[in-house]
Scaffold this active site. Structure first.
Site, PDB file in Angstrom:
ATOM      1  N   ASP A  64      21.554  35.075  53.098  1.00  0.00           N
ATOM      2  CA  ASP A  64      20.828  33.884  52.641  1.00  0.00           C
ATOM      3  C   ASP A  64      21.783  32.913  51.947  1.00  0.00           C
ATOM      4  O   ASP A  64      21.765  31.705  52.194  1.00  0.00           O
ATOM      5  CB  ASP A  64      19.615  34.234  51.770  1.00  0.00           C
ATOM      6  CG  ASP A  64      19.849  35.421  50.853  1.00  0.00           C
ATOM      7  OD1 ASP A  64      20.912  36.057  50.934  1.00  0.00           O
ATOM      8  OD2 ASP A  64      18.948  35.718  50.037  1.00  0.00           O
ATOM      9  N   LYS A 111      22.946  41.803  54.607  1.00  0.00           N
ATOM     10  CA  LYS A 111      21.905  41.874  53.570  1.00  0.00           C
ATOM     11  C   LYS A 111      21.891  43.287  52.989  1.00  0.00           C
ATOM     12  O   LYS A 111      20.834  43.917  52.844  1.00  0.00           O
ATOM     13  CB  LYS A 111      20.541  41.490  54.184  1.00  0.00           C
ATOM     14  CG  LYS A 111      19.445  41.218  53.177  1.00  0.00           C
ATOM     15  CD  LYS A 111      19.575  39.902  52.449  1.00  0.00           C
ATOM     16  CE  LYS A 111      18.566  39.817  51.316  1.00  0.00           C
ATOM     17  NZ  LYS A 111      18.663  38.554  50.547  1.00  0.00           N
ATOM     18  N   ASP A 137      21.685  35.372  65.583  1.00  0.00           N
ATOM     19  CA  ASP A 137      20.786  34.490  66.322  1.00  0.00           C
ATOM     20  C   ASP A 137      20.493  33.258  65.457  1.00  0.00           C
ATOM     21  O   ASP A 137      20.620  32.105  65.900  1.00  0.00           O
ATOM     22  CB  ASP A 137      19.502  35.281  66.628  1.00  0.00           C
ATOM     23  CG  ASP A 137      18.560  34.557  67.565  1.00  0.00           C
ATOM     24  OD1 ASP A 137      18.919  33.474  68.069  1.00  0.00           O
ATOM     25  OD2 ASP A 137      17.446  35.075  67.786  1.00  0.00           O
ATOM     26  N   TYR A 140      16.550  43.825  67.002  1.00  0.00           N
ATOM     27  CA  TYR A 140      16.106  43.432  68.338  1.00  0.00           C
ATOM     28  C   TYR A 140      16.107  44.594  69.337  1.00  0.00           C
ATOM     29  O   TYR A 140      16.128  44.385  70.537  1.00  0.00           O
ATOM     30  CB  TYR A 140      16.991  42.292  68.878  1.00  0.00           C
ATOM     31  CG  TYR A 140      16.802  40.953  68.179  1.00  0.00           C
ATOM     32  CD1 TYR A 140      15.934  40.794  67.106  1.00  0.00           C
ATOM     33  CD2 TYR A 140      17.500  39.832  68.604  1.00  0.00           C
ATOM     34  CE1 TYR A 140      15.773  39.563  66.468  1.00  0.00           C
ATOM     35  CE2 TYR A 140      17.347  38.592  67.982  1.00  0.00           C
ATOM     36  CZ  TYR A 140      16.487  38.470  66.915  1.00  0.00           C
ATOM     37  OH  TYR A 140      16.336  37.243  66.297  1.00  0.00           O
TER      38      TYR A 140
END
Ligand code: NAI
Ligand code: MG
Length: 336
Positions: A205, A172, A229, A123
């Site tokens: 995930d 990740k 988020d 972001y």
């Protein structure tokens, strides 16, 4: 007397913020609200989504209470929420999600605090097209050792200060070996300094799956900006919806309190919006300014009204006759 910058925001913002201010004022804590503008309403009024006067106020007060802002897609303006977080280096976004006795959901014992890195990651706003035809776009994620270290430190310190047992890092690093790899490495280093707190790692995930199937294994969760988020809306879903989850944006010398949800244009102006999230954000703000006793009274009053389930908005009780205003008034009245 405390002075606080009040930004009512867009969509449902003004209606829920009016209720939150009503409840906070009912605690008896003396607050001078300095109203300022941001977002779509500021753009319409002043031609800019972030007027200088708003920054001048926040520069001075260092505490802001903010309603949701509509981010107009495709106007060339960046998200004002992101801009404020970066400008004041509000690096820790703390979003607690806890089951309510009176709200029936799949689980009755969820108690998860998402600690989201709030200044970098995907972001940062480094986006551009790579071709004149605008058919190839690139968005860059920036992860620094220093920002990773301070957010993971914050999560562990939060766990220690709030009697929590465990911090889970969600990442990740298996695919994004550089940016996420750095974040994970730093998380492991920091974890080693907190032998009293359990440490766990989950790939993002899989973390989503685990959180839906067995949320009890999560306590404090620390993660990068975009994952935080997404996970905080997921935890909202676990405990009864977006209308319930507050968020604190904390920096070294400034803090901004708001809901996790947005401006909900679909229900704006209808007296339907749940004011709980911003009222709970108000309680976090009261604690932050040292008014812990008032903060506890607000939380108790909210719990009473939500758990009774009568003077609540329709997202919590489809048979209700109450709306935003009635719920706010009931909470203010429930304060001892
Ligand atoms: P949203 O959070 O505004 O709404 C998602 C869904 O949840 C809608 O169905 C809405 O009616 C419901 N909802 C949200 N808050 C609620 C409440 N207090 N009570 C009852 N129901 C509630 O997300 P959406 O629609 O994706 O975004 C709308 C706008 O808000 C966008 O411009 C977005 O950029 C902005 N936004 C601003 C945020 C902020 O200011 N911190 C955070 C998230 C989105
Ligand atoms: Mg969000």
């Amino acid at each position: 007397m405390h002075t606080i910058t009040l930004i009512k925001g867009d969509g449902i913002g003004p209606s829920i913020m009016d209720e939150a201010v009503k409840v906070i004022n009912a605690t008896g804590v003396k607050i001078e609200w300095e109203e300022a503008y941001a977002g779509l309403s500021a753009f319409e009024k002043f031609g800019t989504p972030l007027p200088d006067a708003t920054m001048t106020s926040f520069d001075k007060t260092r505490v802001a209470f903010k309603g949701p802002l509509t981010t107009v897609v495709g106007t060339g303006f960046r998200s004002i929420n992101v801009a404020l977080r970066q400008q004041y280096d509000l690096y820790a976004n703390v979003r607690p999600a806890k089951s309510w006795a009176g709200i029936k959901t799949r689980y009755d014992d969820v108690d998860i605090v998402i600690v989201r890195e709030n200044t970098e990651g995907l972001y940062v706003g480094l986006e551009h097209y790579l071709s004149p035809k605008k058919d190839i776009a690139e968005s860059l994620a920036v992860v620094t050792r220093s920002a990773s270290e301070r957010i993971v430190e914050y999560a562990f310190q939060y766990a220690r200060d709030n009697n929590r047992q465990k911090v889970t890092v969600c990442h990740k690093a298996n695919i994004l070996k550089f940016s996420q790899g750095l974040f994970l490495d730093v998380a492991r280093e920091v974890a080693a300094r907190y032998p009293d707190i359990n440490f766990d790692e989950k790939i993002i995930d899989a973390a989503c799956m685990h959180m839906v199937m067995n949320p009890k294994q999560f306590d404090v969760v620390v993660t990068t900006n975009m994952f935080g988020d997404i996970l905080s809306d997921l935890t909202a879903g676990l405990v009864g919806g977006l209308g319930l989850i507050p968020g604190a944006n904390i920096g070294a010398d400034a803090a901004l309190f708001e809901a996790v949800h947005g401006s909900a244009p679909d229900i704006a102006g209808k007296n339907l919006a749940n004011p709980t999230a911003v009222i709970m954000a108000g309680a976090m703000m009261l604690s932050h300014i040292g008014e812990t006793e008032a903060a506890e009274r607000v939380v108790k009053a909210v719990e009473k009204v939500v758990n009774e389930g009568i003077y609540v908005t329709p997202d919590l009780n489809p048979n209700t006759k109450a709306g935003t205003v009635e719920m706010g008034s009931a909470i203010a009245a429930a304060m001892e």
